[in-house]
Motif scaffolding. Structure first.
Motif, mmCIF file in Angstrom:
data_model
loop_
_atom_site.group_PDB
_atom_site.id
_atom_site.type_symbol
_atom_site.label_atom_id
_atom_site.label_comp_id
_atom_site.label_asym_id
_atom_site.label_seq_id
_atom_site.Cartn_x
_atom_site.Cartn_y
_atom_site.Cartn_z
ATOM 1 N N ARG A 91 0.758 -0.720 0.028
ATOM 2 C CA ARG A 91 -0.085 -0.110 0.292
ATOM 3 C C ARG A 91 0.727 1.851 0.406
ATOM 4 N NH1 ARG A 91 -3.348 -2.902 2.911
ATOM 5 N NH2 ARG A 91 -2.539 -1.824 5.038
ATOM 6 N N MET A 92 2.209 1.248 0.919
ATOM 7 C CA MET A 92 2.800 2.156 0.684
ATOM 8 C C MET A 92 3.425 2.912 -0.342
ATOM 9 S SD MET A 92 4.197 2.485 4.127
ATOM 10 C CE MET A 92 5.836 0.997 4.427
ATOM 11 N N ARG A 93 3.940 1.722 -1.159
ATOM 12 C CA ARG A 93 4.150 1.954 -2.660
ATOM 13 C C ARG A 93 3.494 1.882 -3.613
ATOM 14 N NH1 ARG A 93 6.400 -3.250 -2.873
ATOM 15 N NH2 ARG A 93 4.468 -4.521 -4.568
ATOM 16 N N SER A 94 1.861 1.430 -3.860
ATOM 17 C CA SER A 94 1.487 2.049 -4.669
ATOM 18 C C SER A 94 1.161 3.350 -4.374
ATOM 19 C CB SER A 94 0.673 1.129 -3.661
ATOM 20 O OG SER A 94 -0.724 1.512 -3.207
ATOM 21 N N ARG A 95 1.429 4.287 -2.939
ATOM 22 C CA ARG A 95 0.981 5.568 -2.874
ATOM 23 C C ARG A 95 2.065 6.505 -2.681
ATOM 24 N NH1 ARG A 95 -2.329 4.029 2.596
ATOM 25 N NH2 ARG A 95 -3.846 3.353 2.093
ATOM 26 N N GLY A 96 3.050 6.151 -2.972
ATOM 27 C CA GLY A 96 4.532 6.675 -3.582
ATOM 28 C C GLY A 96 4.651 6.876 -2.138
ATOM 29 N N GLN A 97 4.802 6.145 -0.885
ATOM 30 C CA GLN A 97 5.337 6.388 0.283
ATOM 31 C C GLN A 97 6.808 5.275 0.611
ATOM 32 O OE1 GLN A 97 1.779 5.985 2.346
ATOM 33 N NE2 GLN A 97 1.539 8.487 2.080
ATOM 34 N N GLY A 98 6.812 5.019 1.589
ATOM 35 C CA GLY A 98 7.846 3.894 1.966
ATOM 36 C C GLY A 98 8.691 4.276 1.475
ATOM 37 N N PRO A 99 10.087 2.482 1.615
ATOM 38 C CA PRO A 99 11.343 3.356 1.268
ATOM 39 C C PRO A 99 11.386 2.577 -0.647
ATOM 40 C CG PRO A 99 10.619 0.786 1.854
ATOM 41 C CD PRO A 99 9.643 2.046 2.360
ATOM 42 N N ARG A 100 12.636 3.404 -0.763
ATOM 43 C CA ARG A 100 13.012 3.423 -2.242
ATOM 44 C C ARG A 100 13.020 1.699 -2.584
ATOM 45 N NH1 ARG A 100 18.968 4.753 -4.729
ATOM 46 N NH2 ARG A 100 18.843 4.849 -6.933
ATOM 47 N N PHE A 101 12.341 1.765 -3.396
ATOM 48 C CA PHE A 101 12.774 0.344 -4.841
ATOM 49 C C PHE A 101 13.043 0.290 -6.323
ATOM 50 C CE2 PHE A 101 8.432 2.225 -5.221
ATOM 51 C CZ PHE A 101 8.617 1.351 -6.287
ATOM 52 N N ARG A 102 13.221 -0.441 -6.348
ATOM 53 C CA ARG A 102 12.817 -0.468 -7.554
ATOM 54 C C ARG A 102 12.486 -2.049 -8.486
ATOM 55 N NH1 ARG A 102 17.155 0.030 -4.353
ATOM 56 N NH2 ARG A 102 19.507 1.075 -5.321
ATOM 57 N N ARG A 103 12.566 -2.071 -9.690
ATOM 58 C CA ARG A 103 11.553 -2.682 -10.454
ATOM 59 C C ARG A 103 11.809 -3.026 -11.557
ATOM 60 N NH1 ARG A 103 5.865 -3.019 -9.865
ATOM 61 N NH2 ARG A 103 5.562 -1.264 -9.081
ATOM 62 N N HIS A 104 12.351 -4.366 -11.376
ATOM 63 C CA HIS A 104 13.053 -4.986 -13.222
ATOM 64 C C HIS A 104 11.889 -6.290 -13.294
ATOM 65 C CE1 HIS A 104 17.130 -3.482 -11.605
ATOM 66 N NE2 HIS A 104 16.316 -3.565 -10.678
ATOM 67 N N SER A 105 11.334 -5.234 -14.493
ATOM 68 C CA SER A 105 9.684 -6.193 -15.180
ATOM 69 C C SER A 105 8.669 -6.655 -14.061
ATOM 70 C CB SER A 105 10.099 -7.344 -15.432
ATOM 71 O OG SER A 105 9.576 -8.529 -15.836
ATOM 72 N N ARG A 106 8.221 -7.256 -13.421
ATOM 73 C CA ARG A 106 7.299 -7.309 -12.705
ATOM 74 C C ARG A 106 7.430 -7.785 -11.329
ATOM 75 N NH1 ARG A 106 4.745 -13.067 -12.115
ATOM 76 N NH2 ARG A 106 6.995 -14.548 -12.670
ATOM 77 N N TYR A 107 8.911 -7.573 -11.163
ATOM 78 C CA TYR A 107 9.688 -7.723 -9.842
ATOM 79 C C TYR A 107 9.907 -6.575 -9.143
ATOM 80 C CZ TYR A 107 10.160 -12.905 -11.602
ATOM 81 O OH TYR A 107 8.902 -13.481 -12.021
ATOM 82 N N VAL A 108 9.901 -6.119 -7.522
ATOM 83 C CA VAL A 108 10.305 -5.199 -6.706
ATOM 84 C C VAL A 108 11.064 -5.893 -5.887
ATOM 85 C CG1 VAL A 108 9.743 -3.975 -5.460
ATOM 86 C CG2 VAL A 108 7.638 -4.135 -7.435
ATOM 87 N N TRP A 109 12.223 -5.426 -5.994
ATOM 88 C CA TRP A 109 13.085 -5.404 -5.020
ATOM 89 C C TRP A 109 13.866 -3.951 -4.083
ATOM 90 C CZ3 TRP A 109 14.750 -9.945 -4.575
ATOM 91 C CH2 TRP A 109 14.485 -10.549 -6.020
ATOM 92 N N TYR A 110 14.059 -4.419 -2.978
ATOM 93 C CA TYR A 110 14.253 -3.378 -1.687
ATOM 94 C C TYR A 110 15.999 -3.255 -1.879
ATOM 95 C CZ TYR A 110 9.442 -2.179 -1.447
ATOM 96 O OH TYR A 110 8.556 -1.288 -1.563
ATOM 97 N N HIS A 111 16.532 -2.830 -1.772
ATOM 98 C CA HIS A 111 18.485 -2.373 -1.142
ATOM 99 C C HIS A 111 17.927 -2.504 0.469
ATOM 100 C CE1 HIS A 111 22.346 -2.024 -0.731
ATOM 101 N NE2 HIS A 111 22.464 -2.606 -1.493
ATOM 102 N N VAL A 112 18.673 -3.513 0.854
ATOM 103 C CA VAL A 112 18.657 -2.926 2.520
ATOM 104 C C VAL A 112 18.899 -1.850 3.133
ATOM 105 C CG1 VAL A 112 20.488 -4.095 4.175
ATOM 106 C CG2 VAL A 112 18.823 -5.504 2.519
ATOM 107 N N ASP A 113 20.045 -1.061 2.273
ATOM 108 C CA ASP A 113 20.322 0.292 2.577
ATOM 109 C C ASP A 113 19.289 0.835 2.546
ATOM 110 O OD1 ASP A 113 22.974 -0.905 3.154
ATOM 111 O OD2 ASP A 113 23.829 0.070 1.434
ATOM 112 N N ASP A 114 18.916 1.129 2.051
ATOM 113 C CA ASP A 114 17.888 2.522 1.499
ATOM 114 C C ASP A 114 16.647 1.669 2.891
ATOM 115 O OD1 ASP A 114 18.543 2.775 -1.036
ATOM 116 O OD2 ASP A 114 17.870 1.679 -1.925
ATOM 117 N N LEU A 115 16.084 0.093 2.625
ATOM 118 C CA LEU A 115 15.209 0.252 3.807
ATOM 119 C C LEU A 115 15.908 0.795 5.152
ATOM 120 C CD1 LEU A 115 14.248 -3.374 3.273
ATOM 121 C CD2 LEU A 115 12.959 -1.446 2.258
#
Length: 75
Positions: free
Chosen positions: A37-61
Motif C-alpha cells: 500500500r505504501m509503495r502504491s501511494r508513493g510512500q515508504g522505502p525506495r524500491f526498484r522494479r525489474h519487469s514484474r519484480y520489486v526489489w528493495y536494497h537493504v541500505d534503502d530500508l
C-alpha cells in the motif's frame, strides 16, 4: 533473538543486499500488504522494479527506517 536477526541481516547485506517485497516487509517488521500500500501511494522505502519484480536494497530500508524513527538502526 534480536541479535540473531541482526546477524542474519548483516550476512544478507554482504551476500545479496536486495530483498523482495515479502523479505523487505519482514525486515521492517511490517505486513507485506502494508508495504504494498505504501509503495502504491508513493510512500515508504525506495524500491526498484525489474519487469514484474520489486526489489528493495537493504541500505534503502535502513535509511527509510531511520528517517521515520529519528533513531539510528543498528544491523
Amino acid at each position: 533473538m534480536i541479535d540473531d536477526e541482526m546477524a542474519r541481516a548483516t550476512r544478507a547485506r554482504r551476500a545479496n543486499p536486495f530483498l523482495n517485497s515479502q523479505q523487505a516487509a519482514e525486515f521492517l517488521r511490517l505486513s507485506h500488504r502494508h508495504l504494498e500500500r505504501m509503495r502504491s501511494r508513493g510512500q515508504g522505502p525506495r524500491f526498484r522494479r525489474h519487469s514484474r519484480y520489486v526489489w528493495y536494497h537493504v541500505d534503502d530500508l535502513i535509511r527509510w527506517s531511520e528517517s521515520t524513527s529519528g533513531r539510528p538502526f543498528h544491523a
